[in-house]
Structures are given as C-alpha cells and as structure tokens.
Design an enzyme around this catalytic site. Sequence first.
Site, PDB file in Angstrom:
ATOM      1  N   SER A   1     -46.933 -63.697  -8.253  1.00 19.03           N
ATOM      2  CA  SER A   1     -47.449 -62.937  -6.873  1.00 19.03           C
ATOM      3  C   SER A   1     -48.053 -63.536  -6.301  1.00 19.03           C
ATOM      4  O   SER A   1     -48.875 -64.589  -6.564  1.00 19.03           O
ATOM      5  CB  SER A   1     -48.168 -61.858  -7.811  1.00 19.03           C
TER       6      SER A   1
ATOM      7  N   LYS B   1     -47.640 -47.785 -12.960  1.00 18.65           N
ATOM      8  CA  LYS B   1     -46.731 -47.991 -13.497  1.00 18.65           C
ATOM      9  C   LYS B   1     -45.453 -46.901 -13.779  1.00 18.65           C
ATOM     10  O   LYS B   1     -45.042 -46.472 -13.920  1.00 18.65           O
ATOM     11  CB  LYS B   1     -47.200 -49.715 -14.163  1.00 18.65           C
TER      12      LYS B   1
ATOM     13  N   TYR C   1     -52.775 -51.456 -13.642  1.00 18.54           N
ATOM     14  CA  TYR C   1     -51.733 -51.422 -12.936  1.00 18.54           C
ATOM     15  C   TYR C   1     -51.221 -50.347 -13.676  1.00 18.54           C
ATOM     16  O   TYR C   1     -49.908 -50.719 -13.313  1.00 18.54           O
ATOM     17  CB  TYR C   1     -51.391 -52.784 -13.088  1.00 18.54           C
TER      18      TYR C   1
END
Length: 153
Positions: A137, A106, A102
């Site tokens: 989330s 990013k 992740y």
Amino acid sequence: TYAPKLIFLDISDINCIQDVAKEILNCYGCVDILINNASMKVKGAVQSISLELDKKIMDANYFGPITLTKAILPNMISRRTGQIVLINSIQGKVGIPFRAAYAASKHAAVGFFDCLRAEMEEFDISVSTVNPTFICSYHRQPAPGNWEASIWK
C-alpha cells in the site's frame, strides 16, 4: 455506453456519501456493480493508537462501505439485480499484532456483508467478499505527533 464521469469521494467522510450516491444515480440511473475497495490502515501498538484514530479507521473501513452500499441498495432492490463486492483483507478473518484497529474494522465489514449476502438472495443481488493476503500500500512516513500521516491509504 456512457462517458466516464470522475466523482471524488472520501470514504471516511460519512456525511458526503449520500450526496455522492445521489449524484451517481442521477447521472447514470443505476449502479450494476458496486465495488467497495477503499481502505485505510495504521500500524501501532493498541496503547499508542488514539481512540480518534480508531474511529477514523472504522469510518473508512466499515461505516464508509456500508453507508455507500445502503445508499445504492434501494435502486438495486427495485431493479432486482446487482452485484456488491467488498475488497476486504485476510485480517478481517485473522488478527495480527499491531493492527488492532484495522483488523477490527475489517472483521466488522465481513460480518455486515455476510449478513447482507443472506438478505439480498431473495432480490437476486449478489454480495461477495474478497479477502486477499497482505498487499503493498501507499504509505507516508509520519512526522512526530502527526497521526494523520501514519495512515496507509
């Protein structure tokens, strides 16, 4: 005013993005503001996350937004106006344990959109990157051996 039109897009499916962008431009003629807000994340130790899942995260968080942006960009450049926004993550600036795929995706997105910002200045196109801190989330608990279910969307 335009009547809203619902267009479905799986941002991790790079092959369909160009067609969706054409559909949007055919419908409305232009895009004034593009907000790249879709994202996927997974939590796990580097050695437990498959390369396949790393690629899926990279497709959704890096290749998806840049593919959509590149599809819309020529229209903005020809009109010499527009705004592109990337809703990214603080993890695009600082990595933390168990979020390597992740954070890497990013970081890559921040680098791309920082460069794009400098290139688009001459066309009066604004490029912004928003890096919020941790957000809540949607998440499903994965079934054993089902990595797809371990993705946060």
